[in-house]
Design a protein around this motif. Structure first.
Motif, mmCIF file in Angstrom:
data_model
loop_
_atom_site.group_PDB
_atom_site.id
_atom_site.type_symbol
_atom_site.label_atom_id
_atom_site.label_comp_id
_atom_site.label_asym_id
_atom_site.label_seq_id
_atom_site.Cartn_x
_atom_site.Cartn_y
_atom_site.Cartn_z
ATOM 1 N N ALA A 1 0.858 -1.178 0.000
ATOM 2 C CA ALA A 1 0.000 0.000 0.000
ATOM 3 C C ALA A 1 0.895 1.229 0.000
ATOM 4 C CB ALA A 1 -0.895 0.005 1.234
ATOM 5 N N THR A 2 0.456 2.267 -0.671
ATOM 6 C CA THR A 2 1.202 3.517 -0.677
ATOM 7 C C THR A 2 0.234 4.684 -0.541
ATOM 8 O OG1 THR A 2 2.840 4.840 -1.890
ATOM 9 C CG2 THR A 2 1.226 3.662 -3.204
ATOM 10 N N SER A 3 0.665 5.728 0.150
ATOM 11 C CA SER A 3 -0.143 6.932 0.334
ATOM 12 C C SER A 3 0.745 8.151 0.213
ATOM 13 C CB SER A 3 -0.819 6.944 1.709
ATOM 14 O OG SER A 3 -1.871 6.013 1.762
ATOM 15 N N ALA A 4 0.169 9.235 -0.311
ATOM 16 C CA ALA A 4 0.880 10.502 -0.431
ATOM 17 C C ALA A 4 0.003 11.617 0.118
ATOM 18 C CB ALA A 4 1.243 10.791 -1.888
ATOM 19 N N ASP A 5 0.607 12.523 0.885
ATOM 20 C CA ASP A 5 -0.157 13.644 1.440
ATOM 21 C C ASP A 5 -0.286 14.760 0.406
ATOM 22 O OD1 ASP A 5 2.262 15.049 1.498
ATOM 23 O OD2 ASP A 5 2.499 14.873 3.657
ATOM 24 N N ALA A 6 -0.937 15.843 0.784
ATOM 25 C CA ALA A 6 -1.189 16.958 -0.130
ATOM 26 C C ALA A 6 0.100 17.600 -0.638
ATOM 27 C CB ALA A 6 -2.068 18.005 0.555
ATOM 28 N N SER A 7 1.194 17.450 0.090
ATOM 29 C CA SER A 7 2.478 18.008 -0.328
ATOM 30 C C SER A 7 3.282 17.043 -1.195
ATOM 31 C CB SER A 7 3.311 18.404 0.900
ATOM 32 O OG SER A 7 2.656 19.423 1.626
ATOM 33 N N GLY A 8 2.734 15.854 -1.433
ATOM 34 C CA GLY A 8 3.417 14.879 -2.278
ATOM 35 C C GLY A 8 4.374 13.955 -1.544
ATOM 36 N N ASN A 9 4.408 14.033 -0.227
ATOM 37 C CA ASN A 9 5.256 13.123 0.547
ATOM 38 C C ASN A 9 4.634 11.739 0.525
ATOM 39 O OD1 ASN A 9 6.988 15.303 1.487
ATOM 40 N ND2 ASN A 9 5.224 15.926 2.693
ATOM 41 N N ARG A 10 5.407 10.729 0.117
ATOM 42 C CA ARG A 10 4.877 9.386 -0.102
ATOM 43 C C ARG A 10 5.474 8.389 0.882
ATOM 44 N NH1 ARG A 10 2.108 7.691 -4.081
ATOM 45 N NH2 ARG A 10 2.586 9.545 -5.289
ATOM 46 N N ALA A 11 4.631 7.465 1.334
ATOM 47 C CA ALA A 11 5.067 6.361 2.192
ATOM 48 C C ALA A 11 4.510 5.065 1.614
ATOM 49 C CB ALA A 11 4.566 6.554 3.615
ATOM 50 N N THR A 12 5.271 3.987 1.769
ATOM 51 C CA THR A 12 4.869 2.675 1.259
ATOM 52 C C THR A 12 4.976 1.651 2.374
ATOM 53 O OG1 THR A 12 5.673 3.270 -0.944
ATOM 54 C CG2 THR A 12 5.342 0.926 -0.511
ATOM 55 N N SER A 13 3.983 0.779 2.455
ATOM 56 C CA SER A 13 3.974 -0.268 3.483
ATOM 57 C C SER A 13 4.981 -1.358 3.128
ATOM 58 C CB SER A 13 2.582 -0.892 3.583
ATOM 59 O OG SER A 13 2.319 -1.693 2.430
ATOM 60 N N THR A 14 5.222 -2.213 4.095
ATOM 61 C CA THR A 14 5.983 -3.426 3.803
ATOM 62 C C THR A 14 5.073 -4.360 3.008
ATOM 63 O OG1 THR A 14 5.286 -4.414 5.890
ATOM 64 C CG2 THR A 14 7.393 -3.235 5.889
ATOM 65 N N GLU A 15 5.679 -5.279 2.288
ATOM 66 C CA GLU A 15 4.898 -6.225 1.501
ATOM 67 C C GLU A 15 4.181 -7.222 2.415
ATOM 68 O OE1 GLU A 15 6.413 -7.898 -2.339
ATOM 69 O OE2 GLU A 15 6.350 -9.752 -1.164
ATOM 70 N N GLN A 16 2.946 -7.518 2.083
ATOM 71 C CA GLN A 16 2.163 -8.514 2.803
ATOM 72 C C GLN A 16 1.536 -9.471 1.797
ATOM 73 O OE1 GLN A 16 -0.357 -7.180 6.019
ATOM 74 N NE2 GLN A 16 0.673 -5.200 6.081
ATOM 75 N N ALA A 17 0.935 -10.539 2.289
ATOM 76 C CA ALA A 17 0.346 -11.542 1.403
ATOM 77 C C ALA A 17 -0.973 -12.055 1.964
ATOM 78 C CB ALA A 17 1.317 -12.705 1.210
ATOM 79 N N PHE A 18 -1.803 -12.584 1.080
ATOM 80 C CA PHE A 18 -3.028 -13.285 1.467
ATOM 81 C C PHE A 18 -3.270 -14.372 0.429
ATOM 82 C CE2 PHE A 18 -4.440 -9.926 -1.367
ATOM 83 C CZ PHE A 18 -5.371 -10.546 -2.199
ATOM 84 N N THR A 19 -4.050 -15.365 0.809
ATOM 85 C CA THR A 19 -4.397 -16.450 -0.105
ATOM 86 C C THR A 19 -5.904 -16.497 -0.266
ATOM 87 O OG1 THR A 19 -2.453 -17.720 0.548
ATOM 88 C CG2 THR A 19 -4.218 -18.928 -0.521
ATOM 89 N N THR A 20 -6.355 -16.471 -1.515
ATOM 90 C CA THR A 20 -7.788 -16.548 -1.780
ATOM 91 C C THR A 20 -8.315 -17.944 -1.455
ATOM 92 O OG1 THR A 20 -7.303 -17.060 -4.104
ATOM 93 C CG2 THR A 20 -7.774 -14.759 -3.564
ATOM 94 N N LEU A 21 -9.586 -18.022 -1.214
ATOM 95 C CA LEU A 21 -10.226 -19.289 -0.851
ATOM 96 C C LEU A 21 -10.438 -20.169 -2.087
ATOM 97 C CD1 LEU A 21 -12.958 -17.910 1.586
ATOM 98 C CD2 LEU A 21 -10.635 -18.710 2.123
ATOM 99 N N ALA A 22 -10.616 -21.454 -1.853
ATOM 100 C CA ALA A 22 -10.942 -22.384 -2.947
ATOM 101 C C ALA A 22 -12.364 -22.128 -3.406
ATOM 102 C CB ALA A 22 -10.793 -23.820 -2.450
ATOM 103 N N LEU A 23 -12.642 -22.500 -4.636
ATOM 104 C CA LEU A 23 -14.007 -22.361 -5.169
ATOM 105 C C LEU A 23 -14.954 -23.317 -4.496
ATOM 106 C CD1 LEU A 23 -13.409 -21.868 -8.987
ATOM 107 C CD2 LEU A 23 -14.262 -20.202 -7.351
#
Length: 135
Positions: free
Chosen positions: A113-135
């Motif tokens: 995830a990444t976010s930037a404020d009104a001044s353009g300062n940007r921060a990015t989260s660490t990478e995470q993972a999830f697994t979708t369910l079976a059908l």
């Protein structure tokens, strides 16, 4: 004369309201009365995947100030933000939520995830993972 009388009374004789040696107090090093620029990136917190189903998931996070939001996701790690799928909003908010749909069942996805404020300062989260369910 006027200048000498002014100095005796604590004034420097000119027509401004500041005494000699006074400066603005806005926190920067100049003598202009402007607020210092914002150079601090927003802080991302509570980044998580939720409501995970077989072909969709919701990614949520919060920021400590109003900011844009963008999510990058891929089935490979590390997430390459140049080639990954993404979803974004340019609206400034402190709460961010993105629904990822069209995902493959029983698959692992990685995201940042990444976010930037009104001044353009940007921060990015660490990478995470999830697994979708079976059908």
């Amino acid at each position: 004369d006027r200048e000498e009388r002014g100095k005796k009374n604590g004034h420097n004789g000119d027509d401004d309201d500041e005494e000699d040696g006074e400066h603005d107090d806005d926190g920067d090093d100049d003598d202009n009365n402007t607020a210092p620029s914002d150079t601090t990136a927003p802080i991302l917190s509570s980044v998580s995947a939720m409501n995970i189903a077989s072909t969709s998931a919701v990614i949520q996070w919060a920021t400590n100030e109003p900011a844009t939001g963008k999510i990058y996701y891929a089935s490979t790690s590390p997430v390459n933000t140049g080639t990954a799928e993404s979803s974004a909003t340019s609206s400034l908010a402190a709460s961010h939520s993105f629904v990822l749909s069209g995902l493959a069942a029983s698959s692992t996805y990685y995201f940042v995830a990444t976010s930037a404020d009104a001044s353009g300062n940007r921060a990015t989260s660490t990478e995470q993972a999830f697994t979708t369910l079976a059908l």
